[in-house]
Design a protein around this motif. Structure first.
Motif, PDB file in Angstrom:
ATOM      1  N   PRO A  33       0.797  -1.238   0.000  1.00 20.64           N
ATOM      2  CA  PRO A  33       0.000   0.000   0.000  1.00 20.64           C
ATOM      3  C   PRO A  33       0.821   1.275   0.000  1.00 20.64           C
ATOM      4  O   PRO A  33       0.279   2.364  -0.191  1.00 20.64           O
ATOM      5  CB  PRO A  33      -0.810  -0.108   1.290  1.00 20.64           C
ATOM      6  CG  PRO A  33       0.082  -0.864   2.213  1.00 20.64           C
ATOM      7  CD  PRO A  33       0.771  -1.891   1.331  1.00 20.64           C
ATOM      8  N   ILE A  34       2.142   1.168   0.218  1.00 21.72           N
ATOM      9  CA  ILE A  34       2.962   2.371   0.432  1.00 21.72           C
ATOM     10  C   ILE A  34       2.928   3.355  -0.738  1.00 21.72           C
ATOM     11  O   ILE A  34       2.779   4.567  -0.521  1.00 21.72           O
ATOM     12  CB  ILE A  34       4.404   1.975   0.808  1.00 21.72           C
ATOM     13  CG1 ILE A  34       4.400   1.313   2.198  1.00 21.72           C
ATOM     14  CG2 ILE A  34       5.331   3.189   0.799  1.00 21.72           C
ATOM     15  CD1 ILE A  34       5.758   0.804   2.658  1.00 21.72           C
ATOM     16  N   PRO A  35       3.043   2.922  -2.007  1.00 23.83           N
ATOM     17  CA  PRO A  35       3.023   3.908  -3.100  1.00 23.83           C
ATOM     18  C   PRO A  35       1.769   4.779  -3.109  1.00 23.83           C
ATOM     19  O   PRO A  35       1.857   6.003  -3.295  1.00 23.83           O
ATOM     20  CB  PRO A  35       3.109   3.040  -4.363  1.00 23.83           C
ATOM     21  CG  PRO A  35       3.799   1.801  -3.917  1.00 23.83           C
ATOM     22  CD  PRO A  35       3.313   1.558  -2.531  1.00 23.83           C
ATOM     23  N   LEU A  36       0.595   4.178  -2.889  1.00 24.02           N
ATOM     24  CA  LEU A  36      -0.638   4.957  -2.881  1.00 24.02           C
ATOM     25  C   LEU A  36      -0.705   5.851  -1.651  1.00 24.02           C
ATOM     26  O   LEU A  36      -1.071   7.037  -1.750  1.00 24.02           O
ATOM     27  CB  LEU A  36      -1.866   4.052  -2.938  1.00 24.02           C
ATOM     28  CG  LEU A  36      -3.206   4.800  -2.914  1.00 24.02           C
ATOM     29  CD1 LEU A  36      -3.389   5.624  -4.188  1.00 24.02           C
ATOM     30  CD2 LEU A  36      -4.376   3.846  -2.727  1.00 24.02           C
ATOM     31  N   LEU A  37      -0.350   5.315  -0.493  1.00 19.83           N
ATOM     32  CA  LEU A  37      -0.410   6.106   0.736  1.00 19.83           C
ATOM     33  C   LEU A  37       0.542   7.298   0.682  1.00 19.83           C
ATOM     34  O   LEU A  37       0.214   8.383   1.169  1.00 19.83           O
ATOM     35  CB  LEU A  37      -0.100   5.226   1.947  1.00 19.83           C
ATOM     36  CG  LEU A  37      -1.159   4.169   2.292  1.00 19.83           C
ATOM     37  CD1 LEU A  37      -0.671   3.282   3.430  1.00 19.83           C
ATOM     38  CD2 LEU A  37      -2.489   4.823   2.654  1.00 19.83           C
TER      39      LEU A  37
END
Length: 439
Positions: A186-190
């Motif tokens: 999820p890190i890229p979107l967050l």
């Protein structure tokens, strides 16, 4: 260790024989393997999911003689959630004639993803894997219905912000995540959303050896005092985090997990102290649904299930989610049979079936899955379907619905999907795309 290996071998043997229950002389069957993990640090979460998947397949074989006269040969290959073992299982089941693979680990999914084009092997990764697999034009053989991790991250933020992400400006959100491809997904979107809406994202990784002792991570949480902790956990990590949260008196109503961080057994460890903990979920248990009554009557009561009846596993979110996952696969088989006017489908035909799933309200009712999953539909261009999800809350004894169906923000996600899908294809040239898809 010997006992664990014996358990894994027994599970595989029983699963294989159960696929042919009541149809010992069946002529037609289709091999639908599952790269399972009933052993190791992730067994607590993997076991109820596999039990639910297995029991749905067994129920169809018992009740209907399979799908249109074709027996569903459900087999498990034990990986222990280990990527190397997962690849070995992929190769083994491929050689045995599998028409699909279920990798079950984002790490394994990423390893077999390039192989799918070469082997013409559909990958079914419901609610997990690489979120950019949504792009069916680039990832022709990979499917992650009914919702991706980026969908999940978006819906969690929608919920904790009251529907307005700008209200998160100036706040701090800790991402307590497994230090593994799954936890990093999820890190890229967050990061994109944090920059746009002005909140601080604080990634806090949990190593595989730290899952049961997270004192360092929770010391950091106490020091940083985030407004929310979002957990991207799996297996023993979840129980460890929930126990630490209670111990450090972190407000449970500020602690939210992705759908793999909502195992009933983990919350039962803390009971009332876990009240207020929430988990996003694209599935909801409903014992009154027809499919669950059929499974109980035809599989559980006659002793043909591997579930642990003494723990109440039948009622759990994860067990019934396993049922839904097998329902998706069985419907893919059924759609392929109908479209190609054949009984025993091959890989290409099943691939078509999986990209033409239509879990409408009417279909959900027809399958006896009432109240268990929001509607979704896949296409050749969209291999996720974006079902939406509920926020579930622990009430001290069980999970209850704490929201209406939430929806991800496609305007935020789709551009990132396009960017990362192209990036992946460019880095793995030559990478074939689905030129036949005109959507």
């Amino acid at each position: 260790m010997r006992r664990l290996m014996k358990t894994a071998l027994l599970a595989t043997a029983i699963a294989t024989s159960a696929a042919f229950a009541g149809s010992a002389y069946a002529e037609d069957s289709v091999l639908l393997p599952n790269l399972s993990y009933r052993t190791g640090p992730f067994a607590a979460t993997g076991t109820p999911l596999m039990n639910g998947q297995r029991d749905y397949m067994t129920m169809l074989n018992e009740r209907d003689g399979g799908v249109n006269g074709v027996i569903l040969n459900y087999q498990e290959c034990e990986t222990g959630y280990n990527t190397e073992k997962g690849v070995e299982c992929y190769e083994k089941t491929k050689a045995e004639g599998a028409v699909v693979t279920q990798p079950w680990s984002t790490g394994i999914t990423l390893q077999v993803l390039p192989k799918s084009n070469v082997d013409s092997m559909p990958i079914l990764a419901p609610g997990y894997g690489f979120s950019a697999m949504q792009d069916g034009k680039i990832f022709k053989w990979a499917f992650n219905p009914p919702a991706s991790y980026w969908d999940g991250a978006s819906m969690i933020l929608q919920n904790i912000s009251g529907g307005n992400l700008d209200s998160l400006k100036g706040k701090k959100i800790a991402l307590l995540h497994l230090d593994h491809p799954f936890g990093k997904e999820p890190i890229p979107l967050l990061e994109t959303l944090a920059k746009k809406h002005g909140f601080t994202l604080l990634p806090i990784p949990v190593g595989l050896k730290e899952m049961q002792n997270q004192s360092a991570q929770w010391l950091q949480i106490r020091r940083e005092r985030p407004d929310f902790v979002v957990m991207w956990g799996w297996g023993a990590m979840n129980a460890g985090a929930i126990t630490e949260a209670v111990k450090t008196k972190y407000p449970m109503n500020q602690f939210v997990g992705i759908w793999w961080s909502g195992l009933d057994a983990d919350l039962k460890l803390v009971g009332d102290a876990g009240k207020g903990y929430r988990t996003l979920s694209w599935s909801f248990p409903n014992n009154e649904a027809k499919v669950m009554k059929d499974i109980k009557q035809l599989v559980v009561d006659p002793g043909k299930s591997m579930l642990n009846t003494s723990t109440g596993e039948f009622d759990w979110v994860f067990y019934q989610r396993g049922v839904l996952i097998s329902a998706m696969l069985a419907e893919g088989v059924k759609e392929a049979q109908k479209h190609f006017n054949t009984k025993v489908v091959d890989r290409e035909q099943l691939r078509w079936g999986l990209e033409n799933l239509d879990f409408s309200e009417a279909k959900i009712k027809e399958l006896g899955l009432d109240g268990m999953i929001p509607p979704f539909k896949t296409t050749c261009a969209n291999h996720t379907g974006h079902s939406g999800a509920w926020m579930l809350e622990w009430d001290g004894t069980k999970f209850v619905k704490a929201s209406d169906v939430l929806q991800a923000d496609r305007a935020e996600i789709d551009p990132l999907v396009a960017e990362k899908a192209k990036e992946y294809a460019d880095a793995n040239q030559p990478w074939p795309t689905n030129e036949e898809c005109k959507l």
